[in-house]
Design a protein around this motif. Structure first.
Motif, PDB file in Angstrom:
ATOM      1  N   VAL A  24       0.846  -1.205   0.000  1.00  0.00           N
ATOM      2  CA  VAL A  24       0.000   0.000   0.000  1.00  0.00           C
ATOM      3  C   VAL A  24       0.879   1.252   0.000  1.00  0.00           C
ATOM      4  O   VAL A  24       0.605   2.226  -0.704  1.00  0.00           O
ATOM      5  N   TRP A  25       1.959   1.217   0.763  1.00  0.00           N
ATOM      6  CA  TRP A  25       2.868   2.360   0.836  1.00  0.00           C
ATOM      7  C   TRP A  25       3.484   2.664  -0.540  1.00  0.00           C
ATOM      8  O   TRP A  25       3.584   3.831  -0.935  1.00  0.00           O
ATOM      9  N   TRP A  28       1.019   4.451  -2.907  1.00  0.00           N
ATOM     10  CA  TRP A  28       0.400   5.648  -2.337  1.00  0.00           C
ATOM     11  C   TRP A  28       0.270   6.782  -3.354  1.00  0.00           C
ATOM     12  O   TRP A  28      -0.762   7.437  -3.443  1.00  0.00           O
ATOM     13  N   PHE A  34      -3.601   2.485  -6.428  1.00  0.00           N
ATOM     14  CA  PHE A  34      -3.853   2.565  -4.990  1.00  0.00           C
ATOM     15  C   PHE A  34      -5.025   1.689  -4.534  1.00  0.00           C
ATOM     16  O   PHE A  34      -4.899   0.931  -3.574  1.00  0.00           O
ATOM     17  N   VAL A  35      -6.169   1.780  -5.201  1.00  0.00           N
ATOM     18  CA  VAL A  35      -7.342   1.000  -4.780  1.00  0.00           C
ATOM     19  C   VAL A  35      -7.101  -0.501  -4.942  1.00  0.00           C
ATOM     20  O   VAL A  35      -7.371  -1.267  -4.007  1.00  0.00           O
ATOM     21  N   SER A  37      -4.309  -1.963  -4.811  1.00  0.00           N
ATOM     22  CA  SER A  37      -3.321  -2.275  -3.777  1.00  0.00           C
ATOM     23  C   SER A  37      -3.976  -2.363  -2.399  1.00  0.00           C
ATOM     24  O   SER A  37      -3.606  -3.213  -1.588  1.00  0.00           O
ATOM     25  N   LEU A  38      -4.950  -1.502  -2.146  1.00  0.00           N
ATOM     26  CA  LEU A  38      -5.682  -1.574  -0.874  1.00  0.00           C
ATOM     27  C   LEU A  38      -6.445  -2.890  -0.756  1.00  0.00           C
ATOM     28  O   LEU A  38      -6.440  -3.531   0.297  1.00  0.00           O
ATOM     29  N   GLY A  41      -4.044  -5.547  -0.147  1.00  0.00           N
ATOM     30  CA  GLY A  41      -3.567  -5.411   1.232  1.00  0.00           C
ATOM     31  C   GLY A  41      -4.559  -5.963   2.237  1.00  0.00           C
ATOM     32  O   GLY A  41      -4.185  -6.639   3.195  1.00  0.00           O
ATOM     33  N   ILE A  42      -5.839  -5.702   2.003  1.00  0.00           N
ATOM     34  CA  ILE A  42      -6.880  -6.244   2.883  1.00  0.00           C
ATOM     35  C   ILE A  42      -6.851  -7.769   2.848  1.00  0.00           C
ATOM     36  O   ILE A  42      -6.926  -8.433   3.888  1.00  0.00           O
TER      37      ILE A  42
END
Length: 138
Positions: A24-25, A28, A34-35, A37-38, A41-42
């Motif tokens: 996520v970093w 960024w 980003f989305v 990656s989020l 990440g979840i």
């Protein structure tokens, strides 16, 4: 041996969660990445939490309670706790897959739907198991 396995699983779960944060970093600054990656990440955090719960379960049941005499009631409770942890992880992963598939291709929703159905069947099976074994003595 169970303590070492639990330690190893805990380390793996922490690495999964750290990898999620790192991913996520890195994304960024890029709005297009980003989305997704989020969402990835979840998924990694959910899997990491499930692995950590399994490690915690092993420590509690096989290291700290290994010397105690296990009654059928306590074994039943242990099995139910373990399956509930697995089911929660399945449900969370299915939800992440639903959001991810909805963003990519709507035809991919069939796979998380099967995962949700499997999770619901596990809950139903646990209910039947509890009903059928509730008369057994602890």
């Amino acid at each position: 041996m169970y303590a070492l396995i639990s330690l190893f699983l805990s380390l793996i779960s922490l690495l999964l969660m750290a990898g999620a944060i790192y991913e996520v970093w890195l994304s960024w600054g890029d709005a297009a990445l980003f989305v997704p990656s989020l969402l990835d990440g979840i998924a990694l955090v959910v899997i990491g939490m499930a692995v950590f719960d399994v490690a915690k379960f092993l420590v509690e049941e096989e290291v700290f309670l290994a010397r105690e005499q296990k009654t059928p009631g306590s074994q039943r409770t242990t099995l139910i706790k373990f399956l509930v942890v697995i089911n929660i992880a399945m449900l969370m992963e299915a939800l992440v897959f639903v959001f991810s598939a909805a963003k990519k291709d709507i035809s991919l929703l069939v796979y998380p739907t099967f995962l949700l159905i499997a999770s619901v069947l596990l809950v139903i099976s646990l209910g039947i198991y509890q009903k059928l074994t509730q008369g057994e003595r602890s």
